[in-house]
Design a protein around this motif. Structure first.
Motif, mmCIF file in Angstrom:
data_model
loop_
_atom_site.group_PDB
_atom_site.id
_atom_site.type_symbol
_atom_site.label_atom_id
_atom_site.label_comp_id
_atom_site.label_asym_id
_atom_site.label_seq_id
_atom_site.Cartn_x
_atom_site.Cartn_y
_atom_site.Cartn_z
ATOM 1 N N THR A 1 0.822 -1.205 0.000
ATOM 2 C CA THR A 1 0.000 0.000 0.000
ATOM 3 C C THR A 1 0.861 1.262 0.000
ATOM 4 N N LEU A 2 2.059 1.184 0.582
ATOM 5 C CA LEU A 2 2.980 2.314 0.540
ATOM 6 C C LEU A 2 3.799 2.314 -0.745
ATOM 7 N N ALA A 3 4.285 1.159 -1.155
ATOM 8 C CA ALA A 3 4.992 1.077 -2.436
ATOM 9 C C ALA A 3 4.091 1.552 -3.572
ATOM 10 N N GLY A 4 2.793 1.225 -3.465
ATOM 11 C CA GLY A 4 1.842 1.583 -4.506
ATOM 12 C C GLY A 4 1.596 3.068 -4.644
ATOM 13 N N ARG A 5 2.064 3.876 -3.695
ATOM 14 C CA ARG A 5 1.892 5.328 -3.784
ATOM 15 C C ARG A 5 3.125 6.011 -4.379
ATOM 16 N N THR A 6 4.141 5.258 -4.759
ATOM 17 C CA THR A 6 5.395 5.866 -5.195
ATOM 18 C C THR A 6 5.438 6.174 -6.682
ATOM 19 N N GLY A 7 4.644 5.483 -7.495
ATOM 20 C CA GLY A 7 4.762 5.603 -8.942
ATOM 21 C C GLY A 7 5.783 4.658 -9.537
ATOM 22 N N ALA A 8 6.402 3.810 -8.710
ATOM 23 C CA ALA A 8 7.424 2.881 -9.191
ATOM 24 C C ALA A 8 7.079 1.438 -8.851
ATOM 25 N N TYR A 9 5.823 1.172 -8.536
ATOM 26 C CA TYR A 9 5.377 -0.171 -8.164
ATOM 27 C C TYR A 9 4.154 -0.506 -9.007
ATOM 28 N N ARG A 10 4.231 -1.618 -9.717
ATOM 29 C CA ARG A 10 3.110 -1.988 -10.588
ATOM 30 C C ARG A 10 1.934 -2.508 -9.757
ATOM 31 N N LEU A 11 0.757 -2.199 -10.231
ATOM 32 C CA LEU A 11 -0.450 -2.435 -9.461
ATOM 33 C C LEU A 11 -0.695 -3.914 -9.176
ATOM 34 N N GLY A 12 -0.507 -4.760 -10.158
ATOM 35 C CA GLY A 12 -0.752 -6.189 -9.958
ATOM 36 C C GLY A 12 -2.229 -6.505 -9.834
ATOM 37 N N ARG A 13 -2.524 -7.782 -9.775
ATOM 38 C CA ARG A 13 -3.915 -8.227 -9.627
ATOM 39 C C ARG A 13 -4.200 -8.532 -8.166
ATOM 40 N N PRO A 14 -5.423 -8.268 -7.704
ATOM 41 C CA PRO A 14 -5.748 -8.633 -6.321
ATOM 42 C C PRO A 14 -5.418 -10.102 -6.067
ATOM 43 N N GLY A 15 -4.740 -10.366 -4.981
ATOM 44 C CA GLY A 15 -4.322 -11.727 -4.656
ATOM 45 C C GLY A 15 -3.030 -12.154 -5.312
ATOM 46 N N ASP A 16 -2.486 -11.313 -6.204
ATOM 47 C CA ASP A 16 -1.241 -11.662 -6.896
ATOM 48 C C ASP A 16 -0.451 -10.376 -7.115
ATOM 49 N N LEU A 17 0.106 -9.847 -6.043
ATOM 50 C CA LEU A 17 0.773 -8.550 -6.091
ATOM 51 C C LEU A 17 2.271 -8.711 -6.266
ATOM 52 N N PRO A 18 2.910 -7.770 -6.953
ATOM 53 C CA PRO A 18 4.374 -7.836 -7.095
ATOM 54 C C PRO A 18 5.060 -7.758 -5.737
ATOM 55 N N THR A 19 6.199 -8.375 -5.636
ATOM 56 C CA THR A 19 6.971 -8.380 -4.384
ATOM 57 C C THR A 19 8.226 -7.536 -4.493
ATOM 58 N N ALA A 20 8.240 -6.605 -5.460
ATOM 59 C CA ALA A 20 9.386 -5.705 -5.611
ATOM 60 C C ALA A 20 8.951 -4.489 -6.413
ATOM 61 N N PHE A 21 9.686 -3.397 -6.248
ATOM 62 C CA PHE A 21 9.501 -2.250 -7.119
ATOM 63 C C PHE A 21 9.864 -2.637 -8.551
ATOM 64 N N ASP A 22 9.341 -1.874 -9.507
ATOM 65 C CA ASP A 22 9.571 -2.185 -10.909
ATOM 66 C C ASP A 22 10.917 -1.623 -11.366
ATOM 67 N N ALA A 23 11.775 -2.497 -11.857
ATOM 68 C CA ALA A 23 13.132 -2.085 -12.239
ATOM 69 C C ALA A 23 13.116 -1.083 -13.379
ATOM 70 N N ASP A 24 12.219 -1.240 -14.339
ATOM 71 C CA ASP A 24 12.177 -0.324 -15.478
ATOM 72 C C ASP A 24 11.735 1.066 -15.050
ATOM 73 N N LEU A 25 10.748 1.146 -14.172
ATOM 74 C CA LEU A 25 10.308 2.455 -13.703
ATOM 75 C C LEU A 25 11.398 3.122 -12.866
ATOM 76 N N LEU A 26 12.091 2.353 -12.048
ATOM 77 C CA LEU A 26 13.210 2.917 -11.290
ATOM 78 C C LEU A 26 14.301 3.423 -12.223
ATOM 79 N N ALA A 27 14.573 2.673 -13.293
ATOM 80 C CA ALA A 27 15.615 3.081 -14.226
ATOM 81 C C ALA A 27 15.291 4.414 -14.887
ATOM 82 N N GLU A 28 14.006 4.733 -15.019
ATOM 83 C CA GLU A 28 13.606 6.016 -15.597
ATOM 84 C C GLU A 28 14.147 7.193 -14.796
ATOM 85 N N VAL A 29 14.385 6.984 -13.500
ATOM 86 C CA VAL A 29 14.891 8.077 -12.659
ATOM 87 C C VAL A 29 16.299 7.779 -12.152
#
Length: 483
Positions: free
Chosen positions: A164-192
């Motif tokens: 819920t906190l990672a999801g407010r950063t703009g660098a964490y993919r939303l995922g499907r309910p019950g199947d959420l990512p367990t890491a920030f998105d490397a491509d979005l991080l690379a953008e910055v």
């Protein structure tokens, strides 16, 4: 009696609560102005020491916090500077640049959040040009810690966050309910210009952060080895604690800012959600999608009003006079946009306006118009969420937060404007209590489903024709171009 400890790092104040999680009820709470990152361990340990004598040793600790707020850390975990907060407005140009580079619609569809100055992704882009030593130089040794993440690091030595906190950063993919990512998105991080090693781990829903280690918190009385969890973003934590856990239910959480959250059965189309200025999120358990709408014009608007329109007035006496007005006519309304408007109809240039004549009115009557405007703004957010979800009004709305328990006049107006009946969660610290409840639930200390914080129905007289008319006038005025 079974207790857990809840920590709530808020925009204005930080609270620590010892909670009897079987009832549940807060046994003791201590608060202080939210400390700087460097002072966080000392201040929090002091708050912990103040509440622990009120009951048995806690079985677990839960940490909730404001979102979109954090601090760069050095290689040894020492904060580099003060909080970079969600309300700082520093990264507007960076957000626009990211939106142009990634695609505004694509970023929202991927993450559920809009490219705006408040998201850490934009802050990280801003740091790259304004303070590169914070994260982007020295061989990339800098790391980022959100507010709750830093507290967790101080308690356990591990840097991690929740979805819920990672999801407010703009660098964490939303995922499907019950199947959420367990890491920030490397491509979005690379953008910055960042790598996954520079941001916290992301815990799975229900996963524990780790045990408390020896240090200032054991000196304050917590037992080494006590399990800790990152409960999450303050508003969703409070929503869950209030018992809002199923599709069709909603919560209205009021503090310095206000957040309205409606739980959904399925994801709506992302583009209209983004256009409305709202976010698409997941509940703290990760089971359901939800719509989250935020307004900075809540307690902050009341503070502005008191400074500019009621300076020197006894606040308690003023609000008592407002309450005595009961269901007065809604002929004077205030558009309470002290920092622009995020939703609906996003407009960063929106400013406060008074609809109706103020001359000849008492301070209480004018303040009634402000509280009516705040209640109508919350009604707009609820109505827009129902429209986006394609459903009717929510089946129930839980109202929570200190201002709602402390200000009966505001609560009465909120009930009058609401499209459905309200129930008040009277606990003054629902987020800290919710963090404690989640912690107890995640360590398996509770029998069966975690209980909700007790609530009670709020008497209401509306909405009548006067409310319908007032809402129409309020919306029409809000949509007018800035003068």
């Amino acid at each position: 009696m079974l207790t857990a400890l809840g920590v709530d790092v808020g925009t204005t104040n930080t609270k620590v609560a010892l909670v009897d999680v079987t009832v549940p009820r807060v046994l003791a709470v201590a608060s202080a102005p939210t400390p700087s990152p460097r002072d966080a361990a000392t201040v929090l340990a002091g708050l912990v020491a103040r509440v622990l004598p009120a009951g048995p040793a806690p079985v677990a600790v839960g940490i909730a916090s404001m979102a979109e707020t954090g601090v760069p850390l050095g290689p040894d975990g020492t904060p580099r500077g003060d909080w970079l907060r969600w309300d700082g407005h520093r990264a507007g140009a960076a957000a626009h640049a990211l939106a142009a580079r990634i695609g505004r619609a694509d970023l929202f569809a991927a993450t559920g959040v809009r490219a705006s100055a408040k998201i850490p992704l934009a802050t990280w882009e801003w740091l790259r040009s304004h303070d590169p030593d914070a994260l982007h130089t020295a061989a990339g040794t800098g790391r980022w810690a959100g507010a709750a993440d830093l507290v967790g690091l101080l308690l356990t030595g591990r840097l991690a966050t929740d979805h819920t906190l990672a999801g407010r950063t703009g660098a964490y993919r939303l995922g499907r309910p019950g199947d959420l990512p367990t890491a920030f998105d490397a491509d979005l991080l690379a953008e910055v210009g960042l790598r996954p090693s520079q941001v916290p781990e992301v815990l799975a829903p229900g996963e524990l952060l780790g045990p408390i280690v020896d240090g200032p918190f054991t000196d304050a009385g917590l037992a080494a080895g006590t399990p800790v969890t990152i409960a999450g973003h303050d508003h969703p934590v409070g929503t869950w604690a209030a018992g809002v856990r199923r599709p069709g239910e909603a919560a209205d959480s009021v503090g310095t800012a206000e957040a309205v959250c409606t739980i959904l059965a399925s994801d709506p189309a992302p583009a209209p959600v983004a256009a409305a200025g709202m976010s698409l999120v997941r509940t703290v358990t990760g089971e359901h999608p939800a719509l989250l709408a935020g307004s900075s014009s809540a307690g902050a608007a009341v503070g502005w009003w008191l400074r500019t329109r009621a300076s020197g007035v006894d606040v308690d006496a003023l609000m008592a006079d407002v309450a005595d007005l009961g269901d007065a006519p809604l002929d004077l309304l205030v558009l309470p946009y002290v920092s622009g408007r995020q939703t609906p109809d996003p407009d960063p240039t929106a400013t406060p306006r008074v609809l109706g004549a103020v001359d000849g009115r008492s301070t209480a009557q004018a303040t009634f118009g402000l509280l009516a405007g705040l209640a109508l703004q919350a009604r707009r957010m609820l109505d827009e969420q129902s429209r986006l979800a394609g459903t009717g009004a929510p089946s129930s709305v839980a109202v929570l937060g200190g201002p709602m328990t402390a200000n009966p006049a505001w609560l009465r107006l909120k009930a009058r404007m609401s499209p459905t009946a309200l129930r008040l969660v009277a606990e003054a610290e629902p987020v800290a209590a919710g963090a404690a409840l989640l912690a107890a639930d995640r360590v398996g200390a509770l029998d069966g489903a975690a209980p909700a914080i007790p609530s009670s129905p709020v008497p209401r007289t509306g909405p009548g024709a006067d409310v319908v008319d007032a809402l129409a006038r309020f919306v029409a005025a809000a949509r007018e171009p800035a003068r």
